[in-house]
Design a protein around this motif. Structure first.
Motif, PDB file in Angstrom:
ATOM      1  N   GLU A   1      -5.404   3.131   1.690  1.00 14.71           N
ATOM      2  CA  GLU A   1      -5.129   1.778   1.201  1.00 14.71           C
ATOM      3  C   GLU A   1      -4.703   0.859   2.341  1.00 14.71           C
ATOM      4  O   GLU A   1      -5.082  -0.314   2.398  1.00 14.71           O
ATOM      5  CB  GLU A   1      -4.040   1.825   0.135  1.00 14.71           C
ATOM      6  CG  GLU A   1      -4.455   2.500  -1.161  1.00 14.71           C
ATOM      7  CD  GLU A   1      -3.306   2.570  -2.157  1.00 14.71           C
ATOM      8  OE1 GLU A   1      -2.188   2.119  -1.809  1.00 14.71           O
ATOM      9  OE2 GLU A   1      -3.524   3.086  -3.270  1.00 14.71           O
ATOM     10  N   SER A   2      -3.895   1.390   3.261  1.00 16.64           N
ATOM     11  CA  SER A   2      -3.394   0.578   4.370  1.00 16.64           C
ATOM     12  C   SER A   2      -4.537   0.139   5.289  1.00 16.64           C
ATOM     13  O   SER A   2      -4.612  -1.025   5.703  1.00 16.64           O
ATOM     14  CB  SER A   2      -2.347   1.370   5.150  1.00 16.64           C
ATOM     15  OG  SER A   2      -1.681   0.558   6.089  1.00 16.64           O
TER      16      SER A   2
ATOM     17  N   ALA B   1      -6.534  -2.537   3.606  1.00 16.21           N
ATOM     18  CA  ALA B   1      -5.879  -3.844   3.694  1.00 16.21           C
ATOM     19  C   ALA B   1      -6.137  -4.481   5.052  1.00 16.21           C
ATOM     20  O   ALA B   1      -6.349  -5.702   5.155  1.00 16.21           O
ATOM     21  CB  ALA B   1      -4.384  -3.683   3.452  1.00 16.21           C
TER      22      ALA B   1
ATOM     23  N   THR C   1       0.840  -1.196   0.000  1.00 17.10           N
ATOM     24  CA  THR C   1       0.000   0.000   0.000  1.00 17.10           C
ATOM     25  C   THR C   1       0.874   1.244   0.000  1.00 17.10           C
ATOM     26  O   THR C   1       2.049   1.192   0.396  1.00 17.10           O
ATOM     27  CB  THR C   1      -0.952   0.031   1.202  1.00 17.10           C
ATOM     28  OG1 THR C   1      -0.180   0.214   2.416  1.00 17.10           O
ATOM     29  CG2 THR C   1      -1.744  -1.265   1.300  1.00 17.10           C
ATOM     30  N   SER C   2       0.285   2.364  -0.413  1.00 18.19           N
ATOM     31  CA  SER C   2       1.056   3.609  -0.494  1.00 18.19           C
ATOM     32  C   SER C   2       0.362   4.780   0.177  1.00 18.19           C
ATOM     33  O   SER C   2       0.913   5.882   0.195  1.00 18.19           O
ATOM     34  CB  SER C   2       1.340   3.961  -1.957  1.00 18.19           C
ATOM     35  OG  SER C   2       0.127   4.097  -2.684  1.00 18.19           O
TER      36      SER C   2
END
Length: 269
Positions: free
Chosen positions: A131-132, A135, A126-127
């Motif tokens: 996104e993190s 996840a 992830t970036s």
């Protein structure tokens, strides 16, 4: 000088162990590196107990101390809970992250911190924070902080973290010459210790990249932290890092066939 964290004393097995902690000598110090409990009455009772036993007690908060939970008489957001616990500690003579750094036997300055986390230790692949977190949700691993850690009046936990990091960075810079530091923070100051965690979506709640070089920028004898529930000694760039958590009974019972000795010696006379 002894240290322990993540004692979670609302759990009866943990409370039994913690109540047995006594100094080995009259001049012993004790570092409490966070996550005593999420209940203010438990925290205050435990702090008072140790203030009566050890020559000096040093406390830093963990995320559990800063939670705003249901059925609490004092419904305070995280920063206000922190301020309230600072004042309670001062009434007992317990040193906090907002007090002058004490010197232990002319050998080390103890620097308690409260640097939090800012989601900069992203989940693999992830970036961004979005996104993190996605996840983590996909893996069904989301910590309770997301529901009960209220950063008000800060807009986000990241804003609160960044203000605290700047505050303590300034204090360490202005401390001037003296013995090396023992840096004490509930969350790890660098990501490397989290690499052994089974679920690599969890480090996003475990620290910030902003503190990753503090053990190098400031003369440091040792770094004391908890939160990971993986008690061990590691070395990073030649500096000793001590993870001093007791953890939950299901965790320490896997490591021991008896009640563990929860405290770790950080400095010896």
């Amino acid at each position: 000088m002894w240290a322990v964290s993540d004692t979670h004393i609302r759990l009866p097995d943990n409370r039994r162990i913690v109540e047995r902690i006594h100094p080995a000598h009259d001049e012993d110090w004790l570092i409490l590196a966070g996550d005593i409990s999420e209940r203010l009455d438990d925290i205050e009772e435990n702090l008072a107990m140790f203030a009566g036993r050890f020559a000096r007690v040093i406390w830093v908060p963990g995320n559990h101390e800063l939670w705003t939970i249901d059925r609490e008489v004092r419904q305070l957001p995280g920063p206000a809970r922190y301020d309230a616990l600072i004042e309670f500690c001062r009434g007992l003579g317990i040193l906090t992250p907002e007090d002058p750094y004490p010197v232990w036997r002319d050998r080390a300055r103890i620097a308690p911190l409260c640097c939090l986390y800012d989601y900069s230790w992203l989940a693999p692949g992830t970036s961004t924070k979005t996104e993190s977190l996605a996840a983590a949700r996909a893996a069904r691993i989301v910590v309770r902080d997301e529901q009960v850690l209220d950063p008000s009046p800060y807009a986000t936990i990241e804003d609160w973290c960044h203000e605290r990091v700047a505050h303590f960075e300034r204090r360490l810079t202005e401390a001037g010459d003296g013995p090396p530091f023992v840096l004490v923070n509930h969350w790890s100051l660098l990501r490397a210790p989290t690499r052994v965690m089974t679920h690599q979506v969890l480090p996003q709640w475990c620290g910030t990249e902003l503190t990753a070089d503090w053990h190098l920028r400031f003369p440091t004898e040792a770094v004391v932290y908890g939160h990971l529930h993986i008690p061990r000694t590691t070395y990073h760039d030649g500096v000793r890092f001590e993870e001093v958590s007791l953890g939950y009974p299901r965790e320490w019972k896997r490591r021991h066939n008896h009640d563990p000795d929860p405290v770790r010696a950080i400095l010896r006379g």
